[in-house]
Design a protein around this motif. Sequence first.
Motif, PDB file in Angstrom:
ATOM      1  N   GLN A 103       0.858  -1.186   0.000  1.00  0.00           N
ATOM      2  CA  GLN A 103       0.000   0.000   0.000  1.00  0.00           C
ATOM      3  C   GLN A 103       0.893   1.233   0.000  1.00  0.00           C
ATOM      4  O   GLN A 103       1.711   1.409   0.899  1.00  0.00           O
ATOM      5  CB  GLN A 103      -0.929   0.016   1.212  1.00  0.00           C
ATOM      6  N   ASP A 104       0.749   2.025  -1.036  1.00  0.00           N
ATOM      7  CA  ASP A 104       1.554   3.249  -1.181  1.00  0.00           C
ATOM      8  C   ASP A 104       3.048   2.962  -1.107  1.00  0.00           C
ATOM      9  O   ASP A 104       3.821   3.697  -0.485  1.00  0.00           O
ATOM     10  CB  ASP A 104       1.164   4.283  -0.113  1.00  0.00           C
ATOM     11  N   GLY A 105       3.440   1.834  -1.686  1.00  0.00           N
ATOM     12  CA  GLY A 105       4.851   1.496  -1.734  1.00  0.00           C
ATOM     13  C   GLY A 105       5.392   0.774  -0.530  1.00  0.00           C
ATOM     14  O   GLY A 105       6.574   0.408  -0.496  1.00  0.00           O
ATOM     15  N   SER A 106       4.552   0.522   0.487  1.00  0.00           N
ATOM     16  CA  SER A 106       4.991  -0.185   1.688  1.00  0.00           C
ATOM     17  C   SER A 106       4.376  -1.578   1.736  1.00  0.00           C
ATOM     18  O   SER A 106       3.218  -1.769   1.327  1.00  0.00           O
ATOM     19  CB  SER A 106       4.591   0.583   2.952  1.00  0.00           C
ATOM     20  N   ASP A 107       5.145  -2.539   2.212  1.00  0.00           N
ATOM     21  CA  ASP A 107       4.647  -3.906   2.306  1.00  0.00           C
ATOM     22  C   ASP A 107       3.489  -4.000   3.289  1.00  0.00           C
ATOM     23  O   ASP A 107       3.486  -3.345   4.333  1.00  0.00           O
ATOM     24  CB  ASP A 107       5.764  -4.855   2.759  1.00  0.00           C
ATOM     25  N   VAL A 108       2.494  -4.818   2.947  1.00  0.00           N
ATOM     26  CA  VAL A 108       1.353  -5.100   3.817  1.00  0.00           C
ATOM     27  C   VAL A 108       1.462  -6.547   4.278  1.00  0.00           C
ATOM     28  O   VAL A 108       1.610  -7.465   3.469  1.00  0.00           O
ATOM     29  CB  VAL A 108       0.021  -4.883   3.088  1.00  0.00           C
ATOM     30  N   ILE A 109       1.434  -6.750   5.588  1.00  0.00           N
ATOM     31  CA  ILE A 109       1.522  -8.090   6.164  1.00  0.00           C
ATOM     32  C   ILE A 109       0.148  -8.489   6.702  1.00  0.00           C
ATOM     33  O   ILE A 109      -0.466  -7.736   7.470  1.00  0.00           O
ATOM     34  CB  ILE A 109       2.572  -8.142   7.291  1.00  0.00           C
ATOM     35  N   TRP A 110      -0.336  -9.646   6.285  1.00  0.00           N
ATOM     36  CA  TRP A 110      -1.616 -10.167   6.763  1.00  0.00           C
ATOM     37  C   TRP A 110      -1.366 -11.068   7.958  1.00  0.00           C
ATOM     38  O   TRP A 110      -0.473 -11.919   7.952  1.00  0.00           O
ATOM     39  CB  TRP A 110      -2.319 -10.952   5.654  1.00  0.00           C
TER      40      TRP A 110
END
Length: 248
Positions: A115-122
């Motif tokens: 999101q917006d260039g940053s990793d998203v961790i689930w």
Amino acid sequence: MTLVYAWPPVGVVASEWTIDAPVNVSRSLITGARRVSATQRRRRMVSLEVSSLARGANGAGYMEMLKRFIDGGVNLIRLESRPVNWWADAQIEASGRQSREVQWRSGSEDVSWDQDGSDVIWIDGTLLSGTAGSDGTFPTLTVSGLTPNRRAARPGEFVTLKSGGTVQTGQVVTEAFANAQGVAVLRIFEALTGSGIVNIGVSESAVFEATTIPRAVQPLNVDWSYSWQFAQVFEDEVDGFEEVDPWN
């Protein structure tokens, strides 16, 4: 490299996971003063009793195959600790004290999110965060995100702190409870560092040699069991570990 085999999927009906710390004790002939020194490296010691009929009645077969793989003790076994408290309580409490990272895949390919260039961790489960510190006497881990006004940890349980890409493990010294804001201060035996994601009531993992390789006689009409004894082996004591899982 020394082969290290995974423990098979069998029904363990009794277990022990503890530390052995041999010492040498002497006394002064003149004053009687006690002198104590460590004589050997501290090692984890494990006892496991395996049912032959639990979990699909495959225990005896798995045990005999494991004995073939370790070849009389030439090869080693990776084990994970069992809950220090009753296993049923541990299962119930896990949902409010542990989380795991969800890995997404499309076919055979890993899928990443950003999101917006940053990793998203689930995350699946209850996400806890913690910061290592000290109460002036003992190491501590201050944990937030817990169920308010409930027990947070039991003595002897293992806790992990994932800070960056490093996972540190400690053992809880005494019972701890969360306050009304869902925050608890855990007193732990090992000094941890940093802050990050916390899991409470997890397993500790280590590599072992079998000090007792069991034989088990099959009776009529009742279950029978295999009783194992293990002592920890450190990687620097052998020519490295090569992990093997024959069961998957």
